[in-house]
Scaffold this motif. Structure first.
Motif, PDB file in Angstrom:
ATOM      1  N   ALA A 165      -2.438   1.818   1.548  1.00  0.00           N
ATOM      2  CA  ALA A 165      -1.103   2.148   1.141  1.00  0.00           C
ATOM      3  C   ALA A 165       0.001   2.246   2.123  1.00  0.00           C
ATOM      4  O   ALA A 165       1.291   1.938   2.578  1.00  0.00           O
ATOM      5  N   GLU A 166      -0.892   2.658   3.587  1.00  0.00           N
ATOM      6  CA  GLU A 166       0.375   2.742   4.175  1.00  0.00           C
ATOM      7  C   GLU A 166       0.393   2.306   6.277  1.00  0.00           C
ATOM      8  O   GLU A 166       1.269   2.394   7.432  1.00  0.00           O
ATOM      9  N   ASN A 167      -0.787   0.973   5.594  1.00  0.00           N
ATOM     10  CA  ASN A 167      -0.741  -0.709   6.100  1.00  0.00           C
ATOM     11  C   ASN A 167      -1.095   0.366   8.264  1.00  0.00           C
ATOM     12  O   ASN A 167      -0.412  -0.260   8.961  1.00  0.00           O
ATOM     13  N   VAL A 168      -2.264   0.723   7.881  1.00  0.00           N
ATOM     14  CA  VAL A 168      -2.536   1.604   9.222  1.00  0.00           C
ATOM     15  C   VAL A 168      -4.293   1.176   9.169  1.00  0.00           C
ATOM     16  O   VAL A 168      -4.971   1.419  10.134  1.00  0.00           O
ATOM     17  N   GLY A 169      -4.295  -0.407   8.849  1.00  0.00           N
ATOM     18  CA  GLY A 169      -5.441  -0.881   9.199  1.00  0.00           C
ATOM     19  C   GLY A 169      -6.019  -1.100   8.312  1.00  0.00           C
ATOM     20  O   GLY A 169      -7.938  -1.064   9.441  1.00  0.00           O
ATOM     21  N   VAL A 170      -6.619  -0.732   7.241  1.00  0.00           N
ATOM     22  CA  VAL A 170      -7.678  -0.044   5.693  1.00  0.00           C
ATOM     23  C   VAL A 170      -7.515  -1.022   5.473  1.00  0.00           C
ATOM     24  O   VAL A 170      -6.927  -1.965   4.899  1.00  0.00           O
ATOM     25  N   ALA A 171      -8.638  -1.700   5.379  1.00  0.00           N
ATOM     26  CA  ALA A 171      -9.746  -2.885   4.508  1.00  0.00           C
ATOM     27  C   ALA A 171      -9.242  -2.424   2.896  1.00  0.00           C
ATOM     28  O   ALA A 171      -9.202  -1.337   2.585  1.00  0.00           O
ATOM     29  N   ARG A 172      -8.810  -3.134   1.791  1.00  0.00           N
ATOM     30  CA  ARG A 172      -8.213  -2.614   0.703  1.00  0.00           C
ATOM     31  C   ARG A 172      -9.443  -1.563  -0.031  1.00  0.00           C
ATOM     32  O   ARG A 172     -10.597  -3.112  -0.130  1.00  0.00           O
ATOM     33  N   PRO A 173      -9.368  -1.433  -0.605  1.00  0.00           N
ATOM     34  CA  PRO A 173     -10.071  -0.666  -1.282  1.00  0.00           C
ATOM     35  C   PRO A 173     -10.852  -0.814  -2.596  1.00  0.00           C
ATOM     36  O   PRO A 173      -8.651  -1.049  -3.316  1.00  0.00           O
ATOM     37  N   ILE A 174     -11.570  -1.185  -3.151  1.00  0.00           N
ATOM     38  CA  ILE A 174     -11.631  -2.265  -4.447  1.00  0.00           C
ATOM     39  C   ILE A 174     -11.954  -1.138  -5.536  1.00  0.00           C
ATOM     40  O   ILE A 174     -11.039  -1.010  -6.384  1.00  0.00           O
ATOM     41  N   ALA A 175     -12.572  -0.327  -5.962  1.00  0.00           N
ATOM     42  CA  ALA A 175     -13.819   0.647  -6.497  1.00  0.00           C
ATOM     43  C   ALA A 175     -13.906   1.834  -5.972  1.00  0.00           C
ATOM     44  O   ALA A 175     -14.884   1.298  -4.527  1.00  0.00           O
TER      45      ALA A 175
END
Length: 410
Positions: A165-175
């Protein structure tokens, strides 16, 4: 049978298991080559211990063992097979289809493939068609039956959600799947991000490389500028106490998962607790494992910062000092640091950096020591646990001794 013989039997039994079930069958695969390489190094140190038995354990004998090169291995062993089937459940298409039906409303597995490496988590490529026939490409990170650092994907998933949510290079967590019925351990699923690691090796063009340094500096500065509460962790009122508590947590983990004592580690923790940096600019969210293996780059852009499990609240200089060891070109380092500081990062303090160089080696050594404890005590008998406990442990301990200026006397 002595403890040494028991441990030796475990190592040799696990060796035959891998020779029979992995290396002999698919020697051309990356997985087989990785296992063969690990066991080759492990046996070098086992042979060294066998040929150079210890009369007792003291500072000098530890130092001599630490700086002695492993012996060559020529013996042929004949030992019984050791299985770890009850410790680790294989991720198969059939199991993943059951997961899709139970948690995602249906779908069909296209690919489930273990990713080589993974010393703290098991990782897999997981591609599937969802219930509507749309192809989804994801990555699974699964807790091991016994991990080297005590962190779980349950903690990591909550952090990843906040950092995404903070846009610091994290791949989108799904589950995040807590039910162990599917893969034996909890695991998280994230969206697959395109890119390659080891970018510094792959990109010879300096102009393109400079652009990456600039992006990385901006990304790390953005992370360090976030209010620490955004991580979901509670910062201590005193920065020095924040750091002291973190060091003590790792010291406790080492003491609870120790196969044999280490005077180098004892000295290191004494030094760390006595040399907490006096000036810490701010308490920030620290990734704690920034390296080229954890940075994905695609077509000149950083697409993801990987492996957040060591993330904690601390001194931002820790991240800078950790990353500095991987940058061999001074110009590249200056470009990164300039971008970082201009984007709101803290000033790099060499006096603080040395503390974190010692800390880096101590933490990594504890991880390897814990892995060895898990292997010896049948918590997880995978070869990578033995590799960490025998080979990497000695490398990190040697690094720690050098950081503390503790080479063996001659």
């Amino acid at each position: 049978m002595s403890q040494g013989n028991v441990i030796g039997a475990k190592l040799l039994a696990a060796l035959q298991r891998d020779l029979v079930s992995e290396i002999g069958i698919e020697l051309q695969s990356n997985k087989a080559k990785m296992i063969a390489g690990m066991w080759s190094e492990i046996l070098g140190y086992v042979a060294d211990e066998t040929r150079n038995p210890r009369a007792d354990h003291n500072r000098q004998t530890e130092a001599e063992r630490l700086f002695r090169e492993p012996a060559a291995v020529e013996e042929t062993f004949n030992v019984s097979l050791q299985q770890i089937g009850q410790q680790e459940i294989e991720a198969t298409p059939e199991r993943m289809d059951v997961l899709l039906a139970a948690k995602f409303g249906g779908g069909k597995t296209v690919r489930i493939e273990r990713i080589a490496g993974g010393f703290s988590k098991d990782s897999f490529f997981f591609d599937y068609e969802d219930a509507e026939g749309i192809l989804r490409k994801t990555v699974i990170r699964r807790d091991m039956p016994f991990g080297p650092n005590g962190y779980t994907v349950l903690d990591e998933y909550a952090l990843l959600q906040r950092m995404y949510a903070e846009n610091v290079g994290v791949a989108r967590p799904i589950a995040c799947i807590e039910d162990v019925e599917f893969l034996g351990q909890p695991f998280l699923i994230s969206e697959l991000v395109t890119g390659i690691t080891q970018y510094d090796v792959a990109e010879p063009n300096k102009q393109k490389r400079d652009a990456i340094w600039k992006q990385l500096g901006e990304l790390v500065a953005r992370l360090h500028s976030l209010p620490p509460e955004r991580s979901g962790l509670v910062p201590a009122a005193d920065p020095q106490q924040q750091l002291r508590d973190y060091v003590l947590w790792w010291k406790d983990r080492w003491e609870r998962h120790m196969v044999e004592p280490s005077f180098v580690l004892e000295n290191a923790f004494e030094w760390l607790l006595a040399n907490i940096p006096a000036h810490i600019d701010r308490i920030a969210i620290v990734h704690a494992d920034i390296s080229f293996t954890n940075i994905l780059v695609d077509e000149g852009k950083i697409t993801a910062l990987l492996d957040w499990e060591f993330c904690h609240l601390g001194d931002p200089v820790e991240d800078l000092a950790y990353f500095r060891q991987f940058v061999t070109d001074d110009g590249d380092w200056e470009n990164f640091l300039q971008s970082y500081e201009q984007s709101g990062g803290v000033r790099y303090k060499p006096e603080n950096a040395h503390f974190y160089e010692v800390w880096r080696a101590a933490r990594n050594t504890v991880c390897c020591s814990s892995s060895w404890w898990g292997f010896v005590n049948n918590k997880y008998s995978a070869p990578k646990m033995a590799y960490m406990g025998v080979v990497l442990y000695r490398r990190f301990l040697k690094d720690l001794a050098l950081q503390l200026d503790l080479p063996p006397s001659r």
